[in-house]
Design an enzyme around this catalytic site. Structure first.
Site, PDB file in Angstrom:
ATOM      1  N   SER A   1       0.857  -1.193   0.000  1.00 35.41           N
ATOM      2  CA  SER A   1       0.000   0.000   0.000  1.00 35.41           C
ATOM      3  C   SER A   1       0.892   1.242   0.000  1.00 35.41           C
ATOM      4  O   SER A   1       2.094   1.154   0.308  1.00 35.41           O
ATOM      5  CB  SER A   1      -0.854  -0.023   1.273  1.00 35.41           C
ATOM      6  OG  SER A   1      -1.477   1.227   1.497  1.00 35.41           O
TER       7      SER A   1
ATOM      8  N   TYR B   1      -3.502  -0.995  10.147  1.00 34.04           N
ATOM      9  CA  TYR B   1      -3.346  -1.201   8.702  1.00 34.04           C
ATOM     10  C   TYR B   1      -1.952  -0.744   8.262  1.00 34.04           C
ATOM     11  O   TYR B   1      -1.240  -1.466   7.554  1.00 34.04           O
ATOM     12  CB  TYR B   1      -4.427  -0.408   7.966  1.00 34.04           C
ATOM     13  CG  TYR B   1      -4.438  -0.600   6.467  1.00 34.04           C
ATOM     14  CD1 TYR B   1      -5.073  -1.692   5.888  1.00 34.04           C
ATOM     15  CD2 TYR B   1      -3.824   0.322   5.614  1.00 34.04           C
ATOM     16  CE1 TYR B   1      -5.105  -1.866   4.501  1.00 34.04           C
ATOM     17  CE2 TYR B   1      -3.844   0.159   4.239  1.00 34.04           C
ATOM     18  CZ  TYR B   1      -4.492  -0.938   3.683  1.00 34.04           C
ATOM     19  OH  TYR B   1      -4.505  -1.103   2.317  1.00 34.04           O
TER      20      TYR B   1
HETATM   21  N1  LIG Z   1      -8.363   0.132  -2.449  1.00 25.11           N
HETATM   22  C1  LIG Z   1      -7.217   0.739  -2.230  1.00 25.11           C
HETATM   23  O1  LIG Z   1      -7.100   1.950  -2.397  1.00 25.11           O
HETATM   24  C2  LIG Z   1      -6.013  -0.062  -1.783  1.00 25.11           C
HETATM   25  C3  LIG Z   1      -4.786   0.595  -1.746  1.00 25.11           C
HETATM   26  C4  LIG Z   1      -3.669  -0.104  -1.341  1.00 25.11           C
HETATM   27  C5  LIG Z   1      -3.759  -1.422  -0.997  1.00 25.11           C
HETATM   28  N2  LIG Z   1      -4.977  -2.046  -1.037  1.00 25.11           N
HETATM   29  C6  LIG Z   1      -5.011  -3.454  -0.655  1.00 25.11           C
HETATM   30  O2  LIG Z   1      -5.540  -4.205  -1.721  1.00 25.11           O
HETATM   31  C7  LIG Z   1      -6.053  -5.422  -1.198  1.00 25.11           C
HETATM   32  C8  LIG Z   1      -7.445  -5.656  -1.762  1.00 25.11           C
HETATM   33  O3  LIG Z   1      -8.313  -4.651  -1.290  1.00 25.11           O
HETATM   34  P1  LIG Z   1      -9.411  -3.940  -2.198  1.00 25.11           P
HETATM   35  O4  LIG Z   1      -9.065  -2.515  -2.232  1.00 25.11           O
HETATM   36  O5  LIG Z   1      -9.577  -4.677  -3.441  1.00 25.11           O
HETATM   37  O6  LIG Z   1     -10.715  -4.011  -1.278  1.00 25.11           O
HETATM   38  P2  LIG Z   1     -11.816  -5.149  -1.114  1.00 25.11           P
HETATM   39  O7  LIG Z   1     -12.610  -5.253  -2.360  1.00 25.11           O
HETATM   40  O8  LIG Z   1     -12.500  -4.844   0.152  1.00 25.11           O
HETATM   41  O9  LIG Z   1     -10.954  -6.461  -0.987  1.00 25.11           O
HETATM   42  C9  LIG Z   1     -10.507  -6.994   0.232  1.00 25.11           C
HETATM   43  C10 LIG Z   1     -10.536  -8.475   0.064  1.00 25.11           C
HETATM   44  O10 LIG Z   1      -9.959  -9.088   1.218  1.00 25.11           O
HETATM   45  C11 LIG Z   1     -10.768 -10.171   1.576  1.00 25.11           C
HETATM   46  N3  LIG Z   1     -10.716 -10.409   3.008  1.00 25.11           N
HETATM   47  C12 LIG Z   1     -10.807  -9.502   3.995  1.00 25.11           C
HETATM   48  N4  LIG Z   1     -10.801 -10.126   5.186  1.00 25.11           N
HETATM   49  C13 LIG Z   1     -10.718 -11.455   4.929  1.00 25.11           C
HETATM   50  C14 LIG Z   1     -10.693 -12.604   5.734  1.00 25.11           C
HETATM   51  N5  LIG Z   1     -10.753 -12.533   7.075  1.00 25.11           N
HETATM   52  N6  LIG Z   1     -10.611 -13.812   5.137  1.00 25.11           N
HETATM   53  C15 LIG Z   1     -10.559 -13.914   3.791  1.00 25.11           C
HETATM   54  N7  LIG Z   1     -10.576 -12.846   2.974  1.00 25.11           N
HETATM   55  C16 LIG Z   1     -10.670 -11.637   3.546  1.00 25.11           C
HETATM   56  C17 LIG Z   1     -12.178  -9.779   1.192  1.00 25.11           C
HETATM   57  O11 LIG Z   1     -12.935 -10.960   0.991  1.00 25.11           O
HETATM   58  P3  LIG Z   1     -14.517 -10.932   1.171  1.00 25.11           P
HETATM   59  O12 LIG Z   1     -15.032 -10.003   0.132  1.00 25.11           O
HETATM   60  O13 LIG Z   1     -14.894 -12.337   0.935  1.00 25.11           O
HETATM   61  O14 LIG Z   1     -14.754 -10.440   2.563  1.00 25.11           O
HETATM   62  C18 LIG Z   1     -11.964  -8.981  -0.078  1.00 25.11           C
HETATM   63  O15 LIG Z   1     -12.078  -9.789  -1.214  1.00 25.11           O
HETATM   64  C19 LIG Z   1      -6.015  -5.299   0.311  1.00 25.11           C
HETATM   65  O16 LIG Z   1      -4.866  -5.965   0.818  1.00 25.11           O
HETATM   66  C20 LIG Z   1      -5.884  -3.811   0.511  1.00 25.11           C
HETATM   67  O17 LIG Z   1      -5.272  -3.497   1.732  1.00 25.11           O
HETATM   68  C21 LIG Z   1      -6.105  -1.394  -1.421  1.00 25.11           C
END
Ligand SMILES: NC(=O)c1ccc[n+]([C@@H]2O[C@H](COP(=O)([O-])OP(=O)(O)OC[C@H]3O[C@@H](n4cnc5c(N)ncnc54)[C@H](OP(=O)(O)O)[C@@H]3O)[C@@H](O)[C@H]2O)c1
Length: 264
Positions: free
Chosen positions: A156, A169
């Site tokens: 991130s 986080y």
């Molecule tokens: N969006 C941003 O701006 C951003 C920026 C930097 C990094 N990231 C990182 O990118 C990654 C994906 O996030 P996203 O932005 O795509 O958001 P997201 O759509 O909310 O994705 C998060 C994913 O993590 C899974 N997850 C969370 N808790 C879990 C658990 N206890 N067991 C299994 N799966 C779990 C969720 O699965 P379920 O849907 O099944 O709950 C979901 O598919 C994360 O590591 C996040 O920190 C995001």
């Protein structure tokens, strides 16, 4: 020459494209939504078979999309915060070797640090860091035996910056970069590539609260040189690259995909 140390030579289709992933199986966590879904579909488009993991019942769209591109797809619904996560994964996929692991699943909890609860601290560290380490160790053992494999951790911008009201986080995302470098340092010489992607601000569920706050959303948008937030698909190409023979000599790198945010 030992081919195990030259992954560009072991991909079935590497002769046709340095980015082809035919004959490889990728395990993607958090594959039902956002960045994980986009990465899964991009890996499928490059020819990989998939093992998809998510906590909620939301893998159908990803699985169908990948299967339409010719991928063999297996799915598992699992809470990665559970202590028995590894035995559940082994039970479901016994015998399936993982060539590419994408530690994408992540959660965020927002609260001022002086009010932050132990629960919000531990829940985040458990999924974002502990589960990623355990999966890397488990998949990494098979990769080391075979002499090849690719692990991609999703970091991130908060792997570099402090963030606001997200102490667990930020700690987890700094740590995942440390883990990426530690594993790369140990495994690069044994044919296993460990790298990370640091996405900028992406329009997904993780950033829903931020986007709902017009002041914060405006401040963020104004700082992004590309002039827009990322879509999940903007992140996926970096994952295909890091999973592919084209990245054979890339180890311990954090590939920032942020529309220029850190360059500002
Ligand atoms: N969006 C941003 O701006 C951003 C920026 C930097 C990094 N990231 C990182 O990118 C990654 C994906 O996030 P996203 O932005 O795509 O958001 P997201 O759509 O909310 O994705 C998060 C994913 O993590 C899974 N997850 C969370 N808790 C879990 C658990 N206890 N067991 C299994 N799966 C779990 C969720 O699965 P379920 O849907 O099944 O709950 C979901 O598919 C994360 O590591 C996040 O920190 C995001």
């Amino acid at each position: 020459m030992d081919v195990a140390h030259h992954p560009a030579r072991w991909a079935d289709a590497s002769a046709s494209s340095p980015f082809a992933l035919c004959g490889r199986t990728a395990l993607v966590t958090g594959a039902g939504t956002g960045i994980g879904r986009a990465i899964s579909l991009a890996l499928a488009a490059a020819g990989a078979d998939l093992i998809l993991l998510s906590e909620q019942e939301n893998l159908d769209a990803t699985a169908v999309g990948a299967a339409e591109m010719g991928s063999k797809v297996d799915c598992l619904r699992l809470d990665l915060g559970r202590q028995d996560r590894l035995s559940r994964i082994k039970e479901a996929f016994d015998g399936n070797s993982v060539d590419i692991l994408v530690n994408n699943a992540g959660l965020i909890r927002r609260s001022p640090a002086d009010e932050f609860t132990n629960e919000d601290w531990h829940d985040v560290i458990e999924v974002n860091l502990h589960a990623a380490f355990e999966l890397s160790r488990a998949a990494g053992r098979g990769m080391l035996e075979r002499g090849y494999g690719n692990i991609i951790n999703i970091a991130s911008l908060l792997s570099f910056q402090g963030g606001v009201f997200v102490s667990s986080y930020t700690a987890s995302k700094h740590a995942i970069v440390g883990l990426t470098k530690a594993l790369a340092n140990e495994w690069a010489g044994r044919g296993v590539n460990v790298n990370a992607i640091a996405p900028g601000y992406v329009a997904t569920a993780t950033t829903e609260d931020l986007r709902a706050d017009p002041r914060r959303a405006g401040e963020i948008s104004a700082r992004i040189p590309a002039g827009r937030w990322a879509d999940p698909e903007d992140i996926a190409g970096a994952a295909v690259f890091l999973a592919s023979p084209a990245a054979a000599y890339v180890h311990g790198h954090v590939l920032v995909v942020d529309g220029g945010w850190l360059a500002r």
